[in-house]
Design a protein around this motif. Structure first.
Motif, PDB file in Angstrom:
ATOM      1  N   VAL A  57      -4.342   6.884   2.280  1.00 43.03           N
ATOM      2  CA  VAL A  57      -5.156   6.474   3.438  1.00 43.03           C
ATOM      3  C   VAL A  57      -4.964   4.979   3.698  1.00 43.03           C
ATOM      4  O   VAL A  57      -4.770   4.554   4.844  1.00 43.03           O
ATOM      5  CB  VAL A  57      -6.645   6.822   3.218  1.00 43.03           C
ATOM      6  CG1 VAL A  57      -7.521   6.185   4.278  1.00 43.03           C
ATOM      7  CG2 VAL A  57      -6.835   8.329   3.192  1.00 43.03           C
ATOM      8  N   SER A  58      -4.981   4.178   2.633  1.00 44.67           N
ATOM      9  CA  SER A  58      -4.771   2.733   2.780  1.00 44.67           C
ATOM     10  C   SER A  58      -3.403   2.428   3.385  1.00 44.67           C
ATOM     11  O   SER A  58      -3.273   1.564   4.243  1.00 44.67           O
ATOM     12  CB  SER A  58      -4.884   2.035   1.421  1.00 44.67           C
ATOM     13  OG  SER A  58      -6.173   2.155   0.908  1.00 44.67           O
ATOM     14  N   ALA A  59      -2.389   3.160   2.927  1.00 41.36           N
ATOM     15  CA  ALA A  59      -1.031   2.942   3.442  1.00 41.36           C
ATOM     16  C   ALA A  59      -0.950   3.285   4.931  1.00 41.36           C
ATOM     17  O   ALA A  59      -0.357   2.532   5.714  1.00 41.36           O
ATOM     18  CB  ALA A  59      -0.037   3.782   2.656  1.00 41.36           C
ATOM     19  N   LEU A  60      -1.546   4.402   5.318  1.00 34.94           N
ATOM     20  CA  LEU A  60      -1.516   4.801   6.734  1.00 34.94           C
ATOM     21  C   LEU A  60      -2.267   3.799   7.602  1.00 34.94           C
ATOM     22  O   LEU A  60      -1.806   3.423   8.684  1.00 34.94           O
ATOM     23  CB  LEU A  60      -2.086   6.202   6.901  1.00 34.94           C
ATOM     24  CG  LEU A  60      -1.257   7.333   6.290  1.00 34.94           C
ATOM     25  CD1 LEU A  60      -2.025   8.651   6.338  1.00 34.94           C
ATOM     26  CD2 LEU A  60       0.086   7.454   6.980  1.00 34.94           C
ATOM     27  N   LEU A  61      -3.429   3.369   7.141  1.00 32.38           N
ATOM     28  CA  LEU A  61      -4.203   2.396   7.910  1.00 32.38           C
ATOM     29  C   LEU A  61      -3.498   1.049   7.985  1.00 32.38           C
ATOM     30  O   LEU A  61      -3.523   0.383   9.025  1.00 32.38           O
ATOM     31  CB  LEU A  61      -5.608   2.246   7.315  1.00 32.38           C
ATOM     32  CG  LEU A  61      -6.516   3.459   7.474  1.00 32.38           C
ATOM     33  CD1 LEU A  61      -7.798   3.278   6.686  1.00 32.38           C
ATOM     34  CD2 LEU A  61      -6.815   3.735   8.938  1.00 32.38           C
ATOM     35  N   ALA A 103       0.820  -1.219   0.000  1.00 34.74           N
ATOM     36  CA  ALA A 103       0.000   0.000   0.000  1.00 34.74           C
ATOM     37  C   ALA A 103       0.856   1.272   0.000  1.00 34.74           C
ATOM     38  O   ALA A 103       0.608   2.169  -0.813  1.00 34.74           O
ATOM     39  CB  ALA A 103      -0.990  -0.015   1.163  1.00 34.74           C
ATOM     40  N   PRO A 104       1.883   1.381   0.851  1.00 34.35           N
ATOM     41  CA  PRO A 104       2.726   2.591   0.770  1.00 34.35           C
ATOM     42  C   PRO A 104       3.511   2.690  -0.539  1.00 34.35           C
ATOM     43  O   PRO A 104       3.693   3.783  -1.070  1.00 34.35           O
ATOM     44  CB  PRO A 104       3.693   2.461   1.949  1.00 34.35           C
ATOM     45  CG  PRO A 104       3.095   1.455   2.850  1.00 34.35           C
ATOM     46  CD  PRO A 104       2.224   0.574   2.016  1.00 34.35           C
ATOM     47  N   ALA A 105       3.954   1.544  -1.062  1.00 28.47           N
ATOM     48  CA  ALA A 105       4.678   1.568  -2.343  1.00 28.47           C
ATOM     49  C   ALA A 105       3.757   2.089  -3.450  1.00 28.47           C
ATOM     50  O   ALA A 105       4.157   2.944  -4.256  1.00 28.47           O
ATOM     51  CB  ALA A 105       5.198   0.177  -2.681  1.00 28.47           C
ATOM     52  N   ALA A 106       2.537   1.572  -3.484  1.00 25.93           N
ATOM     53  CA  ALA A 106       1.581   2.024  -4.495  1.00 25.93           C
ATOM     54  C   ALA A 106       1.233   3.493  -4.294  1.00 25.93           C
ATOM     55  O   ALA A 106       1.104   4.255  -5.271  1.00 25.93           O
ATOM     56  CB  ALA A 106       0.320   1.164  -4.434  1.00 25.93           C
ATOM     57  N   GLY A 146     -11.667  -4.512   8.644  1.00 29.36           N
ATOM     58  CA  GLY A 146     -12.424  -3.430   8.033  1.00 29.36           C
ATOM     59  C   GLY A 146     -11.541  -2.452   7.286  1.00 29.36           C
ATOM     60  O   GLY A 146     -11.919  -1.927   6.250  1.00 29.36           O
ATOM     61  N   ARG A 147     -10.360  -2.229   7.793  1.00 31.64           N
ATOM     62  CA  ARG A 147      -9.416  -1.333   7.108  1.00 31.64           C
ATOM     63  C   ARG A 147      -9.130  -1.866   5.723  1.00 31.64           C
ATOM     64  O   ARG A 147      -9.189  -1.148   4.733  1.00 31.64           O
ATOM     65  CB  ARG A 147      -8.136  -1.247   7.947  1.00 31.64           C
ATOM     66  CG  ARG A 147      -6.934  -0.566   7.314  1.00 31.64           C
ATOM     67  CD  ARG A 147      -6.066  -1.393   6.376  1.00 31.64           C
ATOM     68  NE  ARG A 147      -5.958  -2.784   6.628  1.00 31.64           N
ATOM     69  CZ  ARG A 147      -4.879  -3.416   7.032  1.00 31.64           C
ATOM     70  NH1 ARG A 147      -3.785  -2.776   7.256  1.00 31.64           N
ATOM     71  NH2 ARG A 147      -4.877  -4.713   7.192  1.00 31.64           N
ATOM     72  N   ASP A 148      -8.838  -3.152   5.621  1.00 33.58           N
ATOM     73  CA  ASP A 148      -8.492  -3.732   4.340  1.00 33.58           C
ATOM     74  C   ASP A 148      -9.700  -3.776   3.407  1.00 33.58           C
ATOM     75  O   ASP A 148      -9.597  -3.476   2.228  1.00 33.58           O
ATOM     76  CB  ASP A 148      -7.945  -5.147   4.534  1.00 33.58           C
ATOM     77  CG  ASP A 148      -6.627  -5.129   5.282  1.00 33.58           C
ATOM     78  OD1 ASP A 148      -5.884  -4.141   5.143  1.00 33.58           O
ATOM     79  OD2 ASP A 148      -6.339  -6.095   5.991  1.00 33.58           O
TER      80      ASP A 148
END
Length: 167
Positions: A88-92, A68-71, A147-149
């Motif tokens: 947001v996905s990377a942070l979560l 997620a952070p790479a993307a 839920g995050r994912d």
């Protein structure tokens, strides 16, 4: 560069979806099953299956936390349309992975080693479920881990299908 950013976003979305696919049933199916067992039976079951659970769930969580952070980074550099959702996905993903050493590492180890007293198992499983779902109430809000994912994968897919290049 655009193709690489899109491929990274697809891989991250896949990892987030797999993570949700592992974590939601863990909380919704495995925890109630565990709680239905007698403490000694649960500890025996957990000891027997702990390494399989940790290998699978751990790998998909780590993959989501790295992809997620790479993307997000690639999308940000490319000024991709979904970059804010990827951020947001990377942070979560990072936040959820950080929860493991705060609680789950110790609790899982005590279950696997059988170092927890049988009389304490029910209470610890309640705490485990509370940590897993977030606020301790299964029916309130999105689950903290799964839920995050699920939300991140859904939002990313929604973005992709609303992009005119995918229609």
């Amino acid at each position: 560069m655009e193709a690489i950013a899109r491929a990274a976003a697809l891989l991250a979305t896949t990892a987030l979806g797999l993570s949700a696919g592992a974590l939601l049933p863990e909380g919704a199916i495995l925890v109630p099953f565990w709680r239905s067992l007698q403490p000694e039976s649960f500890l025996s079951w957990y000891r027997q299956h702990a390494s399989l659970l940790q290998k699978f769930v751990g790998q998909v969580e780590v993959a989501a936390a790295f992809l997620a952070p790479a993307a997000a980074g690639l999308s940000w550099l490319h000024r991709g349309a979904g970059r804010h959702l990827l951020i947001v996905s990377a942070l979560l993903s990072a936040a959820v992975l950080a929860v493991f050493p705060l609680y789950f590492q110790r609790a899982n180890a005590s279950f696997a080693a059988g170092t927890i007293a049988a009389g304490d198992v029910a209470g610890e499983l309640r705490r485990w479920s509370a940590w897993h779902w977030g606020h301790g109430h299964r029916d309130r809000g999105l689950p903290l881990r799964g839920g995050r994912d699920h939300a991140a994968a859904y939002l990313k897919m929604r973005w992709a299908t609303s992009d005119s290049r995918f229609q």
